[in-house]
Design an enzyme around this catalytic site. Sequence first.
Site, mmCIF file in Angstrom:
data_model
loop_
_atom_site.group_PDB
_atom_site.id
_atom_site.type_symbol
_atom_site.label_atom_id
_atom_site.label_comp_id
_atom_site.label_asym_id
_atom_site.label_seq_id
_atom_site.Cartn_x
_atom_site.Cartn_y
_atom_site.Cartn_z
ATOM 1 N N ASP A 8 1.033 -0.994 -0.043
ATOM 2 C CA ASP A 8 -0.068 -0.023 -0.066
ATOM 3 C C ASP A 8 0.728 1.142 -0.117
ATOM 4 O O ASP A 8 2.149 1.174 0.249
ATOM 5 C CB ASP A 8 -0.916 -0.095 1.308
ATOM 6 C CG ASP A 8 -1.807 1.098 1.312
ATOM 7 O OD1 ASP A 8 -2.416 1.579 0.511
ATOM 8 O OD2 ASP A 8 -1.748 1.883 2.523
ATOM 9 N N SER A 9 0.279 2.470 -0.185
ATOM 10 C CA SER A 9 1.197 3.683 -0.090
ATOM 11 C C SER A 9 1.749 3.802 1.144
ATOM 12 O O SER A 9 2.588 4.854 1.355
ATOM 13 C CB SER A 9 0.281 4.872 -1.055
ATOM 14 O OG SER A 9 -1.027 4.817 0.003
ATOM 15 N N TYR A 40 -0.525 8.455 -2.530
ATOM 16 C CA TYR A 40 -0.670 8.196 -4.030
ATOM 17 C C TYR A 40 -1.736 8.770 -4.928
ATOM 18 O O TYR A 40 -1.809 9.091 -5.778
ATOM 19 C CB TYR A 40 -0.751 6.673 -4.331
ATOM 20 C CG TYR A 40 0.703 5.983 -4.109
ATOM 21 C CD1 TYR A 40 1.778 6.386 -3.582
ATOM 22 C CD2 TYR A 40 0.734 4.367 -4.515
ATOM 23 C CE1 TYR A 40 2.955 5.533 -3.168
ATOM 24 C CE2 TYR A 40 1.896 3.597 -4.164
ATOM 25 C CZ TYR A 40 2.881 4.362 -3.683
ATOM 26 O OH TYR A 40 4.199 3.481 -3.660
ATOM 27 N N GLY A 41 -2.809 8.962 -3.775
ATOM 28 C CA GLY A 41 -4.027 9.584 -4.312
ATOM 29 C C GLY A 41 -3.965 10.934 -4.936
ATOM 30 O O GLY A 41 -4.884 11.214 -5.963
ATOM 31 N N CYS A 71 -3.637 -0.967 -1.773
ATOM 32 C CA CYS A 71 -3.986 0.379 -2.390
ATOM 33 C C CYS A 71 -4.964 0.559 -3.415
ATOM 34 O O CYS A 71 -4.691 0.051 -4.372
ATOM 35 C CB CYS A 71 -2.842 1.120 -2.582
ATOM 36 S SG CYS A 71 -2.625 2.815 -3.013
ATOM 37 N N ASN A 72 -6.257 1.208 -2.944
ATOM 38 C CA ASN A 72 -7.257 1.433 -4.241
ATOM 39 C C ASN A 72 -6.536 2.185 -5.450
ATOM 40 O O ASN A 72 -6.999 2.039 -6.538
ATOM 41 C CB ASN A 72 -8.253 2.181 -3.667
ATOM 42 C CG ASN A 72 -9.315 1.304 -2.773
ATOM 43 O OD1 ASN A 72 -10.323 0.950 -3.339
ATOM 44 N ND2 ASN A 72 -8.564 0.695 -1.639
ATOM 45 N N THR A 73 -5.613 3.266 -5.057
ATOM 46 C CA THR A 73 -4.991 4.277 -6.153
ATOM 47 C C THR A 73 -4.269 3.297 -7.132
ATOM 48 O O THR A 73 -4.411 3.471 -8.386
ATOM 49 C CB THR A 73 -4.303 5.259 -5.465
ATOM 50 O OG1 THR A 73 -5.162 6.087 -4.645
ATOM 51 C CG2 THR A 73 -4.243 6.363 -6.714
ATOM 52 N N GLU A 150 -5.939 9.306 9.779
ATOM 53 C CA GLU A 150 -4.848 9.039 10.146
ATOM 54 C C GLU A 150 -4.477 9.953 11.486
ATOM 55 O O GLU A 150 -3.851 9.559 12.421
ATOM 56 C CB GLU A 150 -3.437 9.599 9.157
ATOM 57 C CG GLU A 150 -3.620 8.618 8.132
ATOM 58 C CD GLU A 150 -2.253 8.758 7.335
ATOM 59 O OE1 GLU A 150 -1.301 9.452 7.647
ATOM 60 O OE2 GLU A 150 -2.133 7.458 6.292
ATOM 61 N N CYS A 182 -11.231 3.446 -0.895
ATOM 62 C CA CYS A 182 -9.920 3.645 -0.358
ATOM 63 C C CYS A 182 -9.607 3.065 1.041
ATOM 64 O O CYS A 182 -10.644 2.902 1.840
ATOM 65 C CB CYS A 182 -9.896 5.503 0.090
ATOM 66 S SG CYS A 182 -8.630 6.071 0.767
ATOM 67 N N THR A 183 -8.369 2.623 1.263
ATOM 68 C CA THR A 183 -8.102 1.941 2.465
ATOM 69 C C THR A 183 -8.334 2.471 3.719
ATOM 70 O O THR A 183 -8.579 1.796 4.697
ATOM 71 C CB THR A 183 -6.388 1.987 2.467
ATOM 72 O OG1 THR A 183 -5.826 3.143 2.138
ATOM 73 C CG2 THR A 183 -5.918 0.745 1.377
ATOM 74 N N HIS A 184 -8.509 3.989 3.803
ATOM 75 C CA HIS A 184 -8.721 4.492 4.922
ATOM 76 C C HIS A 184 -10.119 4.657 5.484
ATOM 77 O O HIS A 184 -10.472 4.667 6.576
ATOM 78 C CB HIS A 184 -7.876 6.129 5.057
ATOM 79 C CG HIS A 184 -6.599 6.025 4.935
ATOM 80 N ND1 HIS A 184 -5.643 5.483 4.003
ATOM 81 C CD2 HIS A 184 -5.720 6.477 5.837
ATOM 82 C CE1 HIS A 184 -4.613 5.762 4.196
ATOM 83 N NE2 HIS A 184 -4.462 6.513 5.392
#
Length: 264
Positions: A8-9, A40-41, A71-73, A150, A182-184
């Site tokens: 992931d980023s 990365y987004g 990572c989705n991006t 975050e 998105c991961t978050h």
Amino acid sequence: MKAIGVFDSGVGGLTVVKELMRQLPREDIIYFGDTARVPYGTKSRETVIRFSIENILFLLKQDVKLICIACNTSSSVAFPAIASHFKVPIIGVIGPGAKEAVYATRNKRIGVIATTGTVKSGAYASRIRQLDPLIKVTSVACPLFVPLAEEGWLDNSVAARVADIYLKPLKKAGVDTLILGCTHYPLLKPVIKKAIGSKVRLIDSARQVAMETKRILQDQGMLNPAARKPRHRFYVSDNPQGFRALARRFLGEPVGNVFKVSHV
Ligand code: DGL
């Protein structure tokens, strides 16, 4: 037995690792978080592709048996361009998330929230339309959700206000299913749910991704047969202390074995 590689980023991909650990409790996992170059987004397609190739090459050096792009991006921008160029199976998060959303929707209106890069790529919308051309997809970039997650601002008045503003067009579009692209974003589920309404089904790709990983490993006879405690190792390109501090929130448990590497 070889490990499953995940990248992931940054720290967000641990939401996918959490689900892999749950569904594949015997598997060793090697995680790489590109904390030196996150996010990365907001980056260009060329840059995300280059970073993704470098991350894959790093994981291949660790001799992994399968790579999961958490990572989705990266999954939306780089996966289609690079996945078939490597010998190990590579799984992205877009296909599994899209499939689950298509399965879930009743009114054929699906919303996607993601980073700017993911929304711009149109990856979720095109995958959904491949599966069902009659579905209407509305996508909205929600870049402020990443720093909120975050920072641990998961359910306060600022997060609620941001969610209200971002999700307004999706409410207007009448979506009954919303992909957390998105991961978050899974961390912000309560506030997203409040803003969009409790009837809207939230789709988080992690569960499907882990199921698909399991299926591929099973089909290819690559599941780890040993009944022993698995080894989990975490590599980052910068700030292992910061990663460790955030990891607990994303994984739901503390992480040991965090190493800093310069992988490029
Ligand atoms: N991991 C990224 C994603 O899922 C979010 C953070 C970033 O922008 O790098 O798209």
